[in-house]
Design an enzyme around this catalytic site. Structure first.
Site, PDB file in Angstrom:
ATOM      1  CG  ASP A  54      -1.115   3.319  13.168  1.00 48.87           C
ATOM      2  OD1 ASP A  54      -2.234   2.412  13.453  1.00 48.87           O
ATOM      3  OD2 ASP A  54      -0.430   3.118  12.332  1.00 48.87           O
ATOM      4  CB  CYS A  74      -0.845  -0.081   1.267  1.00 44.77           C
ATOM      5  SG  CYS A  74      -0.260   0.209   2.731  1.00 44.77           S
TER       6      CYS A  74
HETATM    7  C1  EPZ Z   1      -1.199  -3.117  11.932  1.00 44.66           C
HETATM    8  O1  EPZ Z   1      -0.716  -3.175  10.721  1.00 44.66           O
HETATM    9  C2  EPZ Z   1      -2.191  -2.034  11.815  1.00 44.66           C
HETATM   10  N1  EPZ Z   1      -3.286  -2.371  10.951  1.00 44.66           N
HETATM   11  C3  EPZ Z   1      -1.460  -0.893  11.352  1.00 44.66           C
HETATM   12  O2  EPZ Z   1      -2.496   0.335  11.274  1.00 44.66           O
HETATM   13  C4  EPZ Z   1      -0.369  -0.529  12.198  1.00 44.66           C
HETATM   14  O3  EPZ Z   1       0.351   0.745  11.690  1.00 44.66           O
HETATM   15  C5  EPZ Z   1       0.615  -1.667  12.289  1.00 44.66           C
HETATM   16  O4  EPZ Z   1       0.099  -2.660  12.924  1.00 44.66           O
HETATM   17  C6  EPZ Z   1       1.903  -1.262  13.327  1.00 44.66           C
HETATM   18  O5  EPZ Z   1       1.400  -0.973  14.599  1.00 44.66           O
HETATM   19  C7  EPZ Z   1      -4.131  -3.282  11.684  1.00 44.66           C
HETATM   20  O6  EPZ Z   1      -4.166  -3.535  12.722  1.00 44.66           O
HETATM   21  C8  EPZ Z   1      -5.395  -3.601  10.767  1.00 44.66           C
HETATM   22  P1  EPZ Z   1       2.478  -5.201  11.266  1.00 44.66           P
HETATM   23  P2  EPZ Z   1       0.090  -4.754  10.215  1.00 44.66           P
HETATM   24  O7  EPZ Z   1       2.619  -6.437  10.796  1.00 44.66           O
HETATM   25  O8  EPZ Z   1      -0.166  -5.767  11.232  1.00 44.66           O
HETATM   26  C9  EPZ Z   1       6.554  -5.669   8.765  1.00 44.66           C
HETATM   27  C10 EPZ Z   1      -3.620   2.180  10.350  1.00 44.66           C
HETATM   28  O9  EPZ Z   1      -3.105   3.199  10.039  1.00 44.66           O
HETATM   29  N2  EPZ Z   1       6.264  -7.072   8.526  1.00 44.66           N
HETATM   30  O10 EPZ Z   1       2.889  -4.941  12.739  1.00 44.66           O
HETATM   31  O11 EPZ Z   1       0.026  -4.981   8.844  1.00 44.66           O
HETATM   32  C11 EPZ Z   1       5.875  -4.553   8.013  1.00 44.66           C
HETATM   33  O12 EPZ Z   1       6.354  -4.488   6.815  1.00 44.66           O
HETATM   34  C12 EPZ Z   1      -3.003   0.810   9.952  1.00 44.66           C
HETATM   35  O13 EPZ Z   1      -4.437   1.940  10.976  1.00 44.66           O
HETATM   36  C13 EPZ Z   1       7.068  -8.043   7.928  1.00 44.66           C
HETATM   37  O14 EPZ Z   1       8.311  -7.464   7.417  1.00 44.66           O
HETATM   38  O15 EPZ Z   1       1.605  -4.176  10.711  1.00 44.66           O
HETATM   39  C14 EPZ Z   1       6.091  -3.365   9.035  1.00 44.66           C
HETATM   40  O16 EPZ Z   1       7.251  -2.648   8.314  1.00 44.66           O
HETATM   41  C15 EPZ Z   1      -1.705   1.234   9.308  1.00 44.66           C
HETATM   42  N3  EPZ Z   1       6.515  -9.196   7.754  1.00 44.66           N
HETATM   43  C16 EPZ Z   1       6.373  -3.985  10.449  1.00 44.66           C
HETATM   44  O17 EPZ Z   1       6.747  -5.433  10.220  1.00 44.66           O
HETATM   45  C17 EPZ Z   1       5.219  -9.730   7.993  1.00 44.66           C
HETATM   46  O18 EPZ Z   1       5.035 -10.772   7.879  1.00 44.66           O
HETATM   47  C18 EPZ Z   1       5.312  -3.922  11.283  1.00 44.66           C
HETATM   48  O19 EPZ Z   1       4.207  -4.579  10.795  1.00 44.66           O
HETATM   49  C19 EPZ Z   1       4.657  -8.851   8.920  1.00 44.66           C
HETATM   50  C20 EPZ Z   1       4.920  -7.505   9.017  1.00 44.66           C
END
Ligand code: EPZ
Length: 428
Positions: free
Chosen positions: A306, A117
């Site tokens: 966020d 995204c």
């Molecule tokens: C959740 O996303 C939230 N969304 C996001 O909120 C929030 O910013 C994020 O957690 C961090 O707190 C929901 O809960 C629906 P992550 P998520 O897995 O789960 C990397 C908003 O604005 N990663 O904690 O997708 C990833 O690329 C949204 O409300 C991997 O590398 O976030 C990122 O750099 C945006 N491999 C970091 O970890 C994976 O398999 C954190 O991602 C998974 C993640």
């Protein structure tokens, strides 16, 4: 498409009530796939992402009804399907949260691989690695993830980095797996804890939620439950910044101050007066310009990614130079270029924005790029002299429930208009 038209310069005063948490309700709705029966989910916010999740659950066979303004009745009796199609997943990455529950109950899942995204690639490799450790066979075919969980069993999974979605997906998968699963370096966000609490009401055996190590002992089946979603801490934080950037005085009702500890501490450092009550935060900004503060986003309980864009809007008018470092997502600075169109003085150095506070921002036509960047532009518009037009506000409707109505209730001059209305107004 729709736009916001904002006339800045108004001090916000009054009180708003926070809606249910977007990032809690999405995994909680996914969890209804873990067993058959009727769930009553309360405090559900009316958000586009919620409507998308409802659409996906219906595709999987659930019957869903709204009961009043904020309650969803979810009947998963007929939820026998296990394919989450591209057409839905491409609109909302969080659709991938159905993977864990589907593997747990159906032992099968076919989920469209979520694209990236605006804020980053956002891989799900850690979700997939975890499922493989739990005995699943995972194959990528034509853009879909095919998971076979016939041999689903508990495993020790140590995350190399904190992942909210990864923790949630694997916690749900583990509830019905053979044996014990240990999630190490687990995410500790309040939304993860809220999901765990609902799973325990359904009969799951979970301990350690909210800490770095979560233990889940698989059970043979779960039962439906009634559950009320926690308030949205990011919406509450966004309105605290709205108060700070306009020099206002606002009461935020129906929130959990503890979920906002790092944000409240940083806003106090910026010069806001903040008093916490039972489910309420009273905030006032009596300084014309906030103090400059440095922020570095990290997993909970540190300063949340966020809230990064919203806090940057506040620092744009600070009395001094701030540094804002985004450590979670690799491309979550798209609001910078738009804020600069409004007169902000920001220089990007890798993951760090150097924000030199200015006396005034001026209204301009700006474009939203992602959910929190949109909020940041609205906040800057509330402070700016003149008129600010924020376009592509479908981004903001994904995560904020009628934000313009809540801001208007605090005195803001903000209108939602359709592009064609704009054209008519200008006689185009
Ligand atoms: C959740 O996303 C939230 N969304 C996001 O909120 C929030 O910013 C994020 O957690 C961090 O707190 C929901 O809960 C629906 P992550 P998520 O897995 O789960 C990397 C908003 O604005 N990663 O904690 O997708 C990833 O690329 C949204 O409300 C991997 O590398 O976030 C990122 O750099 C945006 N491999 C970091 O970890 C994976 O398999 C954190 O991602 C998974 C993640």
């Amino acid at each position: 498409m729709e736009k916001f038209i904002i006339e800045g310069g108004v001090r916000l005063e009054g009180e708003i009530r926070v809606s249910g948490s977007k990032n809690a309700v999405l995994p909680i709705l996914s969890a209804t796939l873990l067993c058959k029966g009727t769930f009553r989910i309360d405090n559900v916010p009316r958000l586009n992402d919620v409507y998308t999740m409802i659409e996906l659950l219906k595709i999987l066979g659930c019957d869903i009804l709204w009961e009043g303004e904020k309650r969803l009745l979810v009947n998963s009796e007929r939820a026998e399907k296990y394919v989450a199609p591209y057409e839905v997943v491409k609109r909302m990455r969080a659709s991938v949260l159905v993977m864990g529950p589907l593997v747990a109950r159906m032992r099968r899942a076919v989920v469209s691989y979520p694209g990236g995204c605006a804020i980053g690639v956002r891989p799900i490799d850690l979700h997939i690695e975890g499922l493989k450790k739990m005995g699943c066979h995972v194959e990528m075919k034509e853009g879909y993830i095919h998971v076979n969980g016939e041999n689903l069993k508990g495993a020790r999974i140590s995350f190399p980095i904190k992942t909210v979605g990864g923790t949630e997906n694997l916690m749900m998968a583990a509830t019905l797996a053979e044996g014990e699963t240990i999630l190490e370096n687990a995410a500790k966000e309040p939304e993860v804890v809220d999901l765990a609490r609902m799973l325990k009401k359904m009969g799951a055996e979970i301990e350690g939620e909210g800490t770095d190590v979560i233990r889940i002992r698989g059970v043979s089946n779960l039962r439906p439950c009634d559950y009320s979603v926690i308030p949205d801490r990011i919406e509450a934080g966004t309105f605290l910044v709205a108060c700070g950037i306009t020099g206002g005085e606002v009461a935020i009702k129906g929130c959990i101050p503890e979920h906002l500890r790092a944000v409240i501490d940083k806003l106090k450092e910026a010069g806001m007066d903040i008093v916490e009550g039972d489910g309420t935060i009273l905030a006032a900004m009596r300084r014309r310009r906030p103090f400059a503060c440095d922020v570095s986003t990290m997993p909970y309980p540190s300063f949340p990614t966020d809230m990064q864009a919203q806090f940057m809007a506040l620092m744009c008018v600070a009395d001094g130079v701030s540094t804002i470092t985004e450590n979670i997502f690799e491309n979550r600075m798209l609001h910078v270029a738009e804020l600069k169109r409004m007169g902000a003085d920001i220089r990007l150095c890798g993951r760090t924005a150097i924000v030199r506070g200015v006396e005034y921002l001026s209204g301009a036509k700006v474009m939203a790029s992602d959910l929190r960047a949109s909020a940041s532009l609205v906040l800057a518009g509330l402070r700016s002299s003149g008129i600010t037009e924020v376009s592509r506000i479908y981004h903001i409707d994904r995560g904020y429930e009628r934000i313009e109505e809540k801001l208007k209730a605090l005195g803001a001059k903000i209108e939602r208009v359709k592009d064609e209305d704009m054209a008519a107004r200008k006689g185009i």
